[in-house]
Design an enzyme around this catalytic site. Structure first.
Site, short mmCIF file in Angstrom:
data_model
loop_
_atom_site.label_atom_id
_atom_site.label_comp_id
_atom_site.label_asym_id
_atom_site.label_seq_id
_atom_site.Cartn_x
_atom_site.Cartn_y
_atom_site.Cartn_z
N GLY A 139 0.80 -1.22 0.00
CA GLY A 139 0.00 0.00 0.00
C GLY A 139 0.82 1.27 0.00
O GLY A 139 0.28 2.36 -0.16
N CYS A 149 -28.04 -8.56 -16.52
CA CYS A 149 -27.37 -8.32 -17.79
C CYS A 149 -28.32 -8.72 -18.91
O CYS A 149 -28.90 -9.81 -18.90
CB CYS A 149 -26.09 -9.14 -17.86
N CYS A 188 -26.40 -11.94 -20.72
CA CYS A 188 -26.15 -13.23 -20.07
C CYS A 188 -27.02 -13.41 -18.82
O CYS A 188 -26.91 -14.42 -18.14
CB CYS A 188 -24.68 -13.39 -19.72
N CYS A 196 -23.12 -6.68 -18.87
CA CYS A 196 -21.92 -6.87 -18.07
C CYS A 196 -20.82 -5.94 -18.55
O CYS A 196 -20.60 -5.80 -19.75
CB CYS A 196 -21.41 -8.31 -18.20
N CYS A 220 -19.10 -12.16 -19.57
CA CYS A 220 -20.41 -12.19 -20.20
C CYS A 220 -20.41 -13.22 -21.36
O CYS A 220 -21.31 -14.05 -21.46
CB CYS A 220 -20.75 -10.80 -20.73
#
Lengths: 232, 285, 257
Positions: free
Chosen positions: B32, B241, B244, B266, B272
């Site tokens: 980080g 979606c 899909c 998506c 997808c």
């Protein structure tokens, strides 16, 4: 009986640095004492240094020579050598001072001004306010004024707030600088009664009273403060 | 295909790659923490992924398989260009399949499929400093990181709730890495933040213009900041979606005509397409 | 009697040929308000910064006593510890509110920051406390979501005080808190500070060139000139019976109220 406050060879002069450093002597060789329950009136012509003496006793002016002793918390304390924090503590617990003029704190009501030193000594706020209220009423300050800041009060009203504030905590030693100066006859009587009451409770009082009648009724004896003759 | 021999392998010279790898090692060692590095000029403008592309160049080996996505899609100009760039200068195999890739460079998304220990994900970062909108002095933000003095970040979240009634930050949602460093996850949707937490893959972040690199090693704690009474909630459109029918993936809203028609699909095109292919297989069977 | 919260001795600091601090000693006890007065360039603001650990003296030591009684030399504490101190046990009120506030953050966020910095993580509680503090400094809590830049100078200063006192520090440094404000606004602010400090029993180190402010707020006063403390003691003693020529000049320059 042991004194509440006594001085030894107290002296005070002012050096005015802005006026070429001239030195103005005001007090010299002041020796006096006041006992519990006793009221000593300072006398002498105006300008003799009575107020200066009072202010020295309160620590408002620094004493230049000699010693000031007082009984604080069961022991003798010397004032001229006391540091600022010790002085604050002595003022909070032992030494009260009623000046000629009220120091107005903005936005604080009369009642709270009177109750404040009581609370500072550890009184419960409610009790302190009750005592403050009864003192203000005794000094004939009408209830409607109690919650107003005294900035707009008349001189007499302000002086009564000031007196209530000085008498409220029941200090063992009380300094009064012309406490009745701007009061009418009725209120003068109240102050005389308050002084008598405080004396009966064992308070040692040192006062300056221009009003001879008042002085003669409250003072047990006089202490003469004389102007210093300009030494050659 | 063989690579273009006119360029050094993966475009950057070996010394530059070594410099970047040193920065990466330090970044991995201090999860980080932003490590400065000497970012080079790249053959694409700032904001198009100059940081990510340098990190990718430094970690890429000849046997790697590279996937590049932009907002989840493999077929946008930026993604296609970067993929072709590395295909040419490193000769590496490229793919659009998340599961086949060993290195994934991304802008603004984390793939829906769970990444594995065998993968590295490289994020393109426009602004690495999570505190920059709150504290304009760079030296001061560095000091705040050094002293873990992060009260200010919560002030930002507080302001969100005060203004909107909830934490309205929906992307670049700040995270605390390994309980120590506050980090910008790059402008991924807050929806993707939970995927960073204890991710098996190595996560590398490159900011080209700001010349900073940082990293999250595999299986590191990554927590999104929040309040006890306003816990972090990953947000997604409440829809399926259109292609899909996924009701768990992150969706893009697509305007379909000029009469207000729209649909949700998506954002992760590979996810997808994989689902659609499976559905067709099931339907055919 | 209680041990001092902050104690300094033998402080010396030079800026080239200019002596900013010359053998300065000071102590502040719990609940005590100490004013440092003097004109611009007397070294009073420098002294405040040295005492608050923001500037290192050439010589001398500043010791802070933690709530558990442990003494810490301020200039050996390290920045992390000093910052922690500055947002917990200490506070600093700047002359210009914009130096002490975040102008782009709402009033509530400004007050809440110190709470969040020490780990408060419950939005409702933080907001409740912020509203309560706005009320205490006489800002309408309905303005909790307003930006400080929409506030008047006096309100901004009161907001800065709320933001500083919210974590109930034991010692607050104040650098000319009423400087730059209208006289009518000054009086209200001074009175507010006086009441809050008395209520909370906070110790204050107040730097000011305003003698009236010092008289109203301070128990003790230190007069500085050319980097030296020329006089110190009870506030009313120093102001009513000044001894040093410079103090006499300072006091005589004040118009009688």
């Amino acid at each position: 009986m042991k004194a509440s406050l006594w001085t030894q060879d107290l002296g005070k002069s002012f050096r005015l640095h802005l006026q070429g450093g001239i030195r103005i002597p005001v007090l010299e060789h002041v020796d006096f004492a006041v006992a519990p329950g006793e009221c000593v009136a300072l006398s002498g012509p105006s300008g003799a240094g009575k107020s200066t003496l009072m202010r020295c006793l309160y620590g408002n002016y620094g004493a230049e020579a000699g010693r000031i002793h007082l009984m604080h918390d069961g022991a003798a304390v010397e004032l001229t050598g006391a540091d600022a924090r010790a002085m604050r503590e002595i003022r909070r617990q032992t030494l009260g001072y009623v000046s000629q003029f009220l120091r107005v704190i903005p936005r604080i009501g009369a009642l709270d001004i009177v109750a404040e030193p009581l609370i500072a000594r550890g009184a419960a706020p409610e009790l302190a306010r009750t005592r403050a209220e009864s003192l203000l009423l005794q000094l004939n300050l009408p209830r409607r004024l109690h919650h107003l800041p005294p900035a707009t009060f008349s001189g007499g009203e302000q002086q009564r707030v000031n007196l209530a504030r000085g008498f409220a905590p029941g200090y063992p030693i009380l300094l009064l600088d012309e406490p009745t100066a701007s009061l009418d006859a009725a209120n003068r009587e109240v102050v005389i009664a308050l002084i008598a009451e405080a004396k009966a409770a064992g308070t040692a009082i040192i006062g300056i009273f221009h009003d001879v009648e008042v002085r003669d009724r409250v003072a047990d004896r006089l202490f003469e403060v004389l102007p210093i003759q300009d030494a050659a | 295909m063989s690579r273009d021999e006119a360029y050094n392998f993966a475009y950057l010279d070996e010394n530059t790659k070594r410099m970047i790898r040193r920065a990466l090692l330090k970044a991995v060692a201090i999860p980080g923490h932003q490590v400065p590095f000497g970012a080079r000029e790249m053959p694409l403008p700032y904001g198009w992924g100059t940081g990510g592309i340098q990190v990718t160049a430094a970690v890429l080996g000849p046997r790697d398989v590279l996937k590049v996505i932009d907002q989840g899609a493999d077929d946008t100009t930026n993604a296609v260009s970067i993929r072709r760039f590395f295909h040419r200068v490193a000769g590496v195999e490229t793919t659009t399949r998340t599961s086949e890739a060993t290195v994934i460079q991304t802008r603004h998304r984390i793939p829906e499929a769970r990444l594995t220990e065998a993968q590295i994900i490289v994020y393109q970062v426009p602004m690495p400093e999570p505190l920059f909108r709150l504290e304009p002095r760079l030296a001061e933000t560095k000091r705040m990181h050094a002293l873990a003095d992060y009260g200010l970040m919560h002030v930002k979240l507080y302001e969100d709730i005060a203004k909107h009634g909830h934490i309205a930050t929906s992307y670049s949602y700040p995270v605390m890495v390994d309980g120590r460093y506050l980090m910008s996850p790059s402008p991924i949707p807050a929806f993707d933040n939970p995927k960073m937490h204890r991710m098996p893959a190595l996560q590398l972040f490159g900011a080209g213009r700001e010349k900073r690199i940082y990293a999250v090693p595999p299986y590191t704690d990554v927590r999104s900041l929040d309040f006890e009474d306003h816990p972090f909630r990953p947000h997604r459109a409440k829809a399926h979606c259109a292609l899909c029918a996924s009701c768990t993936s992150y969706l893009d809203e697509v305007v379909t005509d000029d009469r207000g028609g729209r649909m949700f699909v998506c954002s992760d095109t590979d996810y997808c397409e994989t689902r659609q292919a499976e559905q067709q297989k099931v339907a055919a069977a | 009697m209680s041990a001092p919260l902050l104690e300094a001795e033998g402080l010396r600091l030079r800026f080239g040929a200019v002596v900013a601090l010359d053998s300065v000693a000071i102590d502040v006890h719990p609940g005590e308000v100490v004013a440092i007065v003097g004109e611009s360039g007397s070294g009073k603001s420098t002294l405040l910064r040295v005492l608050a650990g923001q500037m290192r003296p050439d010589a001398g030591q500043v010791t802070y006593r933690a709530p558990d009684g442990t003494p810490h030399p301020v200039h050996d504490m390290g920045e992390a510890a000093l910052r922690r101190l500055m947002r917990t046990d200490w506070g600093f009120v700047h002359q210009h509110a914009r130096d002490g506030l975040r102008m782009g953050v709402s009033a509530g966020g400004n007050v809440g920051e110190r709470l969040m910095a020490v780990g408060a993580r419950h939005y409702g509680n933080i907001r409740g406390e912020a509203a309560e503090w706005l009320r205490r400094v006489e800002i309408d809590p309905a303005r909790i979501d307003h930006l400080p830049r929409t506030f008047s100078g006096g309100m901004q200063q009161r907001l800065q005080i709320a933001r500083t006192l919210v974590t109930r520090p034991r010692l607050v440094f104040m650098d000319e808190p009423t400087g730059g404000l209208d006289v009518s606004v000054q009086a209200r602010l001074l009175d507010l500070i006086r009441a809050l400090v008395a209520d909370l029993g906070i110790a204050v180190l107040l730097v000011t060139h305003d003698i009236a402010a010092a008289r109203l707020l301070a128990h003790r006063i230190m007069v500085m000139r050319h980097g030296q403390v020329v006089e110190h003691g009870l506030t009313d003693r120093v102001l009513d019976d000044p001894q040093h020529p410079y103090t006499q000049l300072l006091v005589s320059s004040v118009l009688a109220a």
